[in-house]
Scaffold this motif. Structure first.
Motif, short mmCIF file in Angstrom:
data_model
loop_
_atom_site.label_atom_id
_atom_site.label_comp_id
_atom_site.label_asym_id
_atom_site.label_seq_id
_atom_site.Cartn_x
_atom_site.Cartn_y
_atom_site.Cartn_z
N LEU A 24 3.91 7.67 -3.00
CA LEU A 24 4.50 7.17 -1.75
C LEU A 24 5.19 5.82 -1.99
O LEU A 24 6.29 5.59 -1.49
CB LEU A 24 3.40 7.06 -0.69
N GLN A 28 9.22 5.92 -1.30
CA GLN A 28 9.23 5.72 0.16
C GLN A 28 10.64 5.75 0.74
O GLN A 28 10.81 5.97 1.94
CB GLN A 28 8.49 4.44 0.57
N ASN A 47 -2.24 5.20 2.49
CA ASN A 47 -0.97 5.88 2.78
C ASN A 47 -0.59 5.71 4.25
O ASN A 47 0.58 5.48 4.58
CB ASN A 47 -1.06 7.38 2.46
N VAL A 103 1.23 13.50 3.71
CA VAL A 103 0.85 12.83 2.47
C VAL A 103 -0.59 13.24 2.12
O VAL A 103 -1.48 13.19 2.97
CB VAL A 103 0.93 11.29 2.59
#
Ligand SMILES: C[S@@+](CC[C@H](N)C(=O)[O-])C[C@H]1O[C@@H](n2cnc3c(N)ncnc32)[C@H](O)[C@@H]1O
Length: 188
Positions: A24, A28, A47, A103
């Protein structure tokens, strides 16, 4: 000992704040600018915090009431809009076509993967990262049920369009690179 008791004991001992997974952090820029996101089996929600700071409407689910209580407190203190709930994601998985972003880090239940694909809306994005069987050092779990076989993330999520994949296995100089884990970003 139940799974919940086990994880509650682990989180009761854990110090410091959780950070987001590499998949992540490094990717991103692939997040949508708005929409909803789920941090599944979130633990203390590293996350979820990054997703909330990115402007998404975030839900975070975990079995551990200790982890969820810590995330709720942190979200309140940092004024982050995170709806953190104690939820068993096997018994109560996300609904079909309900998510813009999903996620999952360091949680693996192979039978759930088809449901996770279904849970994404068209154009929805999955960020997934966890431990591999082929390691250069003895980190992470030892039970192979919780470890990815070589290239397994690719087959588990072959129903999605692959955008980013990283798995270096035991190739080359073991002192360098991204080792012991694999990550994937894929779009529905
Ligand atoms: C290794 S931790 C990873 C936590 C977090 N995703 C991270 O990257 O730090 C695995 C997490 O899965 C949660 N978990 C295990 N089985 C679960 C289930 N059936 N439903 C919800 N959470 C579960 C545990 O409570 C634990 O927080």
């Amino acid at each position: 000992m139940s799974l919940q008791t086990k994880w509650d004991a682990i989180y009761s001992q854990r110090e410091g704040e959780a950070t987001a997974a590499t998949v992540l952090i490094e990717n991103q820029h692939l997040l949508p600018s708005s929409g909803n996101a789920l941090d599944l089996a979130c633990g203390m929600g590293g996350n979820a915090k990054l997703l909330a700071k990115s402007g998404l409407d975030v839900v975070a689910w975990d079995l551990s009431s200790v982890a969820i209580a810590r995330l709720q407190l942190e979200a309140k203190n940092q004024k982050l809009a995170i709806d953190a709930q104690v939820q068993d994601v096997i018994d109560n998985p996300p609904e079909a076509q309900s998510l813009d972003v999903l996620v999952v880090s360091f949680f693996l239940d192979r039978e759930l993967c088809a449901t996770l694909i279904d849970a994404l809306k068209p154009g929805g994005v999955l960020f997934y990262q966890t431990h591999c069987r082929d390691k250069v050092s003895q980190t992470g779990p030892s039970n192979p049920d919780y470890l990815l076989a070589d290239n397994e993330l690719l087959s588990l999520f072959s129903g999605l369009k692959l955008r980013v994949y990283r798995e270096e296995s035991v190739l080359g100089d073991h002192q360098q690179g991204f080792r012991n884990q694999a990550f994937l970003v894929a779009e529905k």
